[in-house]
Enzyme design. Structure first.
Site, PDB file in Angstrom:
ATOM      1  N   SER A  57       0.809  -1.217   0.000  1.00  0.00           N
ATOM      2  CA  SER A  57       0.000   0.000   0.000  1.00  0.00           C
ATOM      3  C   SER A  57       0.848   1.275   0.000  1.00  0.00           C
ATOM      4  CB  SER A  57      -0.947   0.004   1.202  1.00  0.00           C
ATOM      5  OG  SER A  57      -0.231  -0.206   2.404  1.00  0.00           O
ATOM      6  N   ASP A  76      -4.154   5.887  11.430  1.00  0.00           N
ATOM      7  CA  ASP A  76      -3.212   5.425  10.413  1.00  0.00           C
ATOM      8  C   ASP A  76      -1.937   6.260  10.543  1.00  0.00           C
ATOM      9  OD1 ASP A  76      -1.723   4.735   8.231  1.00  0.00           O
ATOM     10  OD2 ASP A  76      -3.277   5.115   6.741  1.00  0.00           O
ATOM     11  N   HIS A 105       0.672   5.199   6.487  1.00  0.00           N
ATOM     12  CA  HIS A 105       0.538   5.838   5.178  1.00  0.00           C
ATOM     13  C   HIS A 105       0.634   7.349   5.314  1.00  0.00           C
ATOM     14  CE1 HIS A 105      -1.549   1.901   4.908  1.00  0.00           C
ATOM     15  NE2 HIS A 105      -0.855   1.829   3.779  1.00  0.00           N
TER      16      HIS A 105
END
Length: 435
Positions: free
Chosen positions: A154, A402, A405
């Site tokens: 990702s 998160d 990311h």
């Protein structure tokens, strides 16, 4: 002696002397108008030397090497992007969360209500070289008529979407293909420059089976490359690899003939950790790339984006897990982050030696060494804004965060600035100045 002999001609020396005396002023008369015109047109650049009159006299001309010429125009062949500082930049990003429609929802921090905007106003300044702001036109020209592919997890997708957004400020990509859960495999086309851009989901790069409801661990085959992307190598001109975080998960590792080497964080097998396994997987990946590209005479560029540190400062589901709003001024890369980066850089170095052994001058490899500069940007993650307006009803007991990311736009845009700068230093934009 005969009177007609040239050896006794009493006028011989006088004749030659007279001709020379006449030739010299004639030459000056001829050059004088040229000198006057030159002086009139270029009053500050006029210079005169004997070699202007006699251009074929013995002299040595030394042509500068390309390396000298590079330095004379302020261009070094390489740059240590890993060593530098984040400095404030009020120009802001090239795009925002509403102008680019390829951003994954979980990384669209502005649209999802992140209130602070300071994280958008920083740029990376290497210590010993310059890193220009991303120029979409330059990048589009460099990859015109080519296929650029991102392969990995990702974070590879995160970097890809950053690049699409920046290119999209000039020419909007058109989605051609999507497949897999959560659109993990996609392909775009940019008609204005005939460019294809792809993302291949391959979190190990080598062949692997992801954990599921039946098995709570991954299964990796370290001697076999993942053919989901490797089968298309001959059609890929620019390849960006980005993996690492999936190697932290529980896994069983296999080598040739399905021999189990051991495992990480699982039962019934010998615990062997994941650093050596990560290196082995990269070795297999680069070996296959070099072998297959060695059979192909086309120019190709391969990059490995080094490990991107996470910034969890508490429980992932608690308030404030990554709540920084300013970059760190200093922070040492250490522990797992340092080791994962080290493995990646070393495998790129070894792959370059294989390229030399193959004698394939058309294949270039480089590590995009972003680990250190990413470590300083704890302020650049979505945090709770991976979900829209997470505090609309107050702070709940559990807040999903998160801290892995990156917000788009955000610090990850710098990775693509480095990518572009490496391509330019390899001869793209500056090629005309060096030929």
């Amino acid at each position: 002696m005969k009177m007609g002999s040239s050896n006794n001609n009493p006028f011989k020396d006088q004749t030659n002397y007279s001709f020379t005396n006449k030739l010299f002023p004639y030459t000056l008369y001829a050059l004088l108008p040229i000198a006057i015109i030159h002086l009139y047109l270029n009053p500050f650049s006029f210079s005169f030397s004997p070699t202007d009159l006699f251009p074929y006299t013995n002299r040595i001309t030394i042509s500068p090497s390309k390396e000298v010429l590079r330095k004379s125009i302020g261009l070094e062949t390489s740059c240590d992007y890993s060593n530098g500082t984040w400095v404030q930049d009020n120009l802001g990003p090239l795009y925002n969360g509403t102008t680019c429609d390829t951003i994954k929802n979980g990384q669209n921090c502005m649209v999802y209500g992140r209130p602070d905007k300071d994280y958008l106003n920083w740029r990376w300044k290497p210590k010993n070289c310059k890193l220009p702001r991303f120029n979409p036109n330059s990048f589009l020209k460099l990859v015109k008529n080519k296929h650029i592919a991102f392969v990995g997890d990702s974070l590879a997708r995160n970097q890809l979407e950053s690049l699409l957004c920046m290119m999209g400020t000039i020419s909007k990509p058109q989605l051609l293909y999507t497949d897999g859960e959560a659109n993990k495999n996609r392909k775009w086309h940019i008609p204005s420059h005939n460019i294809n851009v792809s993302i291949y989901w391959s979190p190990f790069l080598v062949k692997g089976i992801e954990k599921n409801t039946e098995k709570d661990f991954n299964t990796l085959y370290l001697d076999s490359v993942d053919e989901k992307w490797a089968k298309d190598l001959e059609f890929i001109d620019f390849l960006v690899l980005s993996v690492g975080h999936w190697y932290l998960h529980p896994a069983v590792y296999h080598n040739g003939n399905n021999v189990v080497l051991g495992c990480h964080y699982c039962q019934n097998y010998t615990e062997i950790g994941f650093y050596d396994v990560f290196g082995k997987a990269l070795e297999t990946t680069f070996r296959k790339i070099v072998e297959r590209k060695g059979q192909n005479g086309n120019e190709s560029s391969v990059f490995l984006t080094t490990f991107s540190p996470a910034h969890f400062e508490g429980e992932w589901d608690k308030f404030g897990a990554c709540s920084k709003t300013q970059p760190y001024k200093e922070k040492v890369l250490e522990g797992m982050d340092a080791e994962m980066r080290k493995v990646g850089v070393e495998e790129v170095r070894k792959a370059k030696l294989r390229v030399e052994e193959f004698g394939n001058s058309n294949l270039r490899l480089e590590a995009l060494d972003i680990s250190g500069l990413a470590l300083l940007r704890a302020d650049g993650h979505p945090g709770p804004y991976m979900n829209p307006f997470p505090f609309a009803n107050g702070v709940g007991e559990r807040v999903q965060n998160d801290c892995v990311h990156w917000c788009l736009p955000g610090p990850i845009d710098t990775w693509n600035e480095i990518l572009l700068d490496v391509l330019k230093r390899w001869g793209g934009e500056y090629k005309g100045k060096l030929t």
